[in-house]
Design a protein around this motif. Sequence first.
Motif, short mmCIF file in Angstrom:
data_model
loop_
_atom_site.label_atom_id
_atom_site.label_comp_id
_atom_site.label_asym_id
_atom_site.label_seq_id
_atom_site.Cartn_x
_atom_site.Cartn_y
_atom_site.Cartn_z
N SER A 525 6.23 -15.94 -3.24
CA SER A 525 4.80 -15.65 -3.30
C SER A 525 4.49 -14.38 -4.08
O SER A 525 3.42 -14.25 -4.65
N LEU A 526 5.42 -13.42 -4.08
CA LEU A 526 5.14 -12.18 -4.81
C LEU A 526 5.28 -12.39 -6.31
O LEU A 526 4.53 -11.82 -7.10
N LYS A 529 2.11 -13.98 -7.39
CA LYS A 529 1.02 -13.00 -7.53
C LYS A 529 1.14 -12.29 -8.87
O LYS A 529 0.16 -12.11 -9.58
N ASP A 533 -1.41 -12.02 -12.40
CA ASP A 533 -1.97 -10.68 -12.51
C ASP A 533 -2.70 -10.45 -13.83
O ASP A 533 -3.20 -9.35 -14.07
N LYS A 536 -6.05 -8.98 -13.38
CA LYS A 536 -6.13 -8.11 -12.21
C LYS A 536 -7.09 -6.94 -12.46
O LYS A 536 -7.08 -6.34 -13.52
N GLU A 573 -7.76 -4.31 -4.87
CA GLU A 573 -7.22 -5.03 -6.03
C GLU A 573 -7.56 -6.50 -5.89
O GLU A 573 -7.36 -7.09 -4.83
N MET A 574 -8.12 -7.10 -6.94
CA MET A 574 -8.43 -8.53 -6.90
C MET A 574 -8.42 -9.08 -8.32
O MET A 574 -8.31 -8.31 -9.28
N SER A 575 -8.53 -10.38 -8.44
CA SER A 575 -8.59 -10.97 -9.78
C SER A 575 -10.01 -10.84 -10.31
O SER A 575 -10.97 -10.87 -9.55
N LYS A 595 -14.77 -8.27 4.06
CA LYS A 595 -14.37 -7.49 5.24
C LYS A 595 -13.07 -6.79 4.89
O LYS A 595 -12.04 -7.44 4.66
N LYS A 599 -4.02 -2.71 5.01
CA LYS A 599 -2.97 -3.73 5.04
C LYS A 599 -1.95 -3.41 6.12
O LYS A 599 -1.41 -4.31 6.76
N TYR A 600 -1.66 -2.11 6.32
CA TYR A 600 -0.61 -1.77 7.29
C TYR A 600 -1.18 -1.03 8.48
O TYR A 600 -2.13 -0.30 8.37
#
Lengths: 600, 372
Positions: A525-526, A529, A533, A536, A573-575, A595, A599-600
């Motif tokens: 999956s990475l 991504k 990009d 991005k 960060e988004m497309s 929303k 992340k952590y």
Amino acid sequence: MVNVFLNGRYIGEHKDPASFIEKIKEMRRNGNLPTELNVAYYKEEDSIYILTDKGRARRPLIVVKDGKPLLTKEHIEKLKKNEISWDDLVKQGVIEYLDAEEEENAYIALDEKDLTPEHTHLEISPTIIMGPQANMVPYAQHSLSYRITLGAKMTKQALGLYTANVPIRADTDVSIIHYPQIPIVKTQMYDLLKVEDHPIGQNVVVAIMPFDGYNIQDAIVINKGSIERGLFRATTYRPYKCEELRYPGGQTDIIKIPDKDIKGYRTEHAYRYLEEDGIIVPEAEVGPGDVLVGKVSPPRFLASLEEFRVGTEAQRETSTTLQHAEQGIVESVLISESEEGNKFVKVKVRDERIPELGDKFASRHGQKGVVGLIVPEEDMPFTADGIIPDIIFSPHSIPTRMTVSHLIEVLGGKVGALYGKYVDATAFQSMSEFELRKMLKEAGFREDGSEIMYDGRTGEEIKARIFIGSQYYYRLKHMVANKIHARSRGPVQLLTRQPTEGRAKEGGLRLGEMEKDCLVGHGASLLLKERFDSDKTVLPVCKKCGLVAIYNKYKNKTMCPVCGENAPVTFVEMSYAFKLLLDELKSMGIYPKLKIKPKY
Amino acid sequence: MTLPPSIEEQLKELKEMLKLNKAQMEKLRKIAEKQYEKSLIEPGEAVGVVAAQSIGEPGTQLTLRTKLLAGATEMTVTQGLPRLIEIFDARSEPSTPAMTIFLKPSYATSEAKVEEIALRLLEISLEDISKEINVDLLRMRIEIELDPAKMKKFKVKEKDVLKRISEYFKSAKITTGAYKINIKPKEEDMDIKKLYRLRVKLKGLHIAGIKGIKQVLPIKFGNDWIIKTAGSNLKEVLKLPEVDIERTKTNDIFEIWRVLGIEAARNAIIEETLDVLKNQGIEVDVRHIMLVADIMTNDGTIKGIGRYGVSSAKASVLARASFEVPLKHLFSAAVKGEVDELRSVVENVMVNQPVPVGTGMVDLRVKKGDKK
């Protein structure tokens, strides 16, 4: 009673349609009625149509009476001696033209030996079942119809000398082969179409054998020596246009070398071949980005004129340049006037295309393939006589496709080359394979066309006998030079910031839906991504209202247009495509609230 | 660790066959457990995508056209890609319904006997057993002439035919002769149009057999006699005493659902799909098809794989919008105030985040303030 129509108009009735029609035909054949007249009886409608209209498609056939064709050997002899002509045969009623209507009542035999007393006509040649291109396939009766179709299709793609006035023409994107040849093995159609005046291929020596796996999957191996001697060498011509357009307000484009302070000025290097008139010199070697015709245009919007500028600042650069991935030598320059009376320049660029790895070639039997390897002449296999093939063709291409005609052509080509004669390979009336074999044997060769060959690299005898002969090959218009394409970084689209599409725009190669699924299936999956990009972006988002906020780079401050100066803003960060979606949703009256949580 | 029942059973068999003692048995169990664990799917494996690819790729090799088996003792049943589409789209009726009826051994003794049972299954309408059904405009009645030969073949008695007709047309006046039946409707129906309509109705009147069974074909299948049929009516067929209920099948998945329940329908989907693929010489692991069948049936109804089925039930707004008719989904989501949690693949690809599959599933978590 039967209704009789002349050219669609009702003219009367007749009691006995059969004898009536017979009489008309008899009169036509005797010359008492015009030969252009056709008559047809429609049983379902019970009516007779006599047609003399112009514009009907008609075709000639030999008239048959009591199972015997009226065309006799005497006629043919006389024709050969030029004592009579075709028109005489038509006048005598030996040959007559039928239109689509009368053909419905005719019973036509394809071959003389099929004739029965019921037949009314005989085809002049059984090859009539095929069209011009299909008739250009030699020994067509020996292959599957589908292969003939393919062969006919590829005939249309073959490079040749399609016209003799190439230097003064400006056709878009055409190629001319340098040394076209008349095929040794040819059909009647070649004479009818005068292919001798504009040949479309070359005769090559073909050996049917594998070559270290470099001719697997229909690939062919080519002799480098042959290429260096000019085999299948071609030149591509491409014209570029440039016109001095007129604009409202009396302004015009100007063809010249643009001034350096102009908007959109390229590098000095790009204009290096331009002469004082702003047009390139002939025989200049140009590459991508080079200017062919320098041109400046007035500003696009009149509004910008009001800003009182000095000099030429407002003008734009609109030169004609060579596109990305194009190159060549300037062949000729044409200066003329367009229909509107504007100055008009055409620059023709030529590019030599030497056969290279991946170029497409084909025989006349639907056997196409790309070049898999170019071998130095000394490494090519050779026969005991010292004959080195130009092309090595894979034997695996034969069995599944059953193109027997391909093999017979090689045999025929060999016989033709040995006897110095053209070999007729017209379908259904060609010289038989048996005869070819006999002739080959008489010339001192093995009758099956095979020969003992030696490996050019080791000098050892090849353990199998190799089938070798001469064959006509086409170079097809698909060349790697026109298709090769790769990209790592490059231009992006204005709207989506995603890479452009297509070779001309130096575009990216799409990783599509199904390719995406492969990465998902592997759980990578990475990597997925990273691959996506390309568009991005990092955007400031207000945590409170969930909308895209504003970042002021000068003050290094953020603010939200909804919640004010002190709203909490984070960078997400988004497309760019997703940002567009958010904008579109907003335009639809939908509030897309993001929303945000860490992340952590 | 608990092993699935089928493996337990195999172990038991092995124990008896090889006469293993307790210690040996324990060892064998350990090996079996280890192998079982090895074959389990890892967490984070994209089973859905892999299943889709595993069915989709061989699907490209399926024949598009249905072959007509001329002269063969088989009924023409939709096969290949059209049938596969039919199953996954969850069409409420197959284009060629068919049954395979197994008989109890005590009834299937000879070919003649089986044929007799098969004939009893066949749906027989009045048209099948009559020579002519005419409208007599002069006397304003319908005249039926029965065909004795056909009646004998289908084992239908004149008495029964008469009974069926009189049951159906209670108000009509019926007169009979030798293999002739005349029907005169009541006064108010004395209308030419109505009379013709009545004739059409009469033609299709069900006289005997099971409704829906259009063709029967008894075949010897190994040691058994089976009856293949075109047309399906599971409910009625299962009522017959001669039929072996356990083995009798139909290809109408919705009928199975109605008669036997959703679990049976799930099994039918799996079996039918496997059948189609096997017929074309393609092997697909059952587990992929089981997954698809589970998804199609998990809410107790049969949903198709497509816009109106599974796809409309997706949790994510973005995923639904990206599939088909985006505006409809977006507006309805906005009205409801839906929240997309970005839990699945498509949504995350759209916003360019790692998809929660495989390496994207794991997160790093740090405990704060626990330093030593």
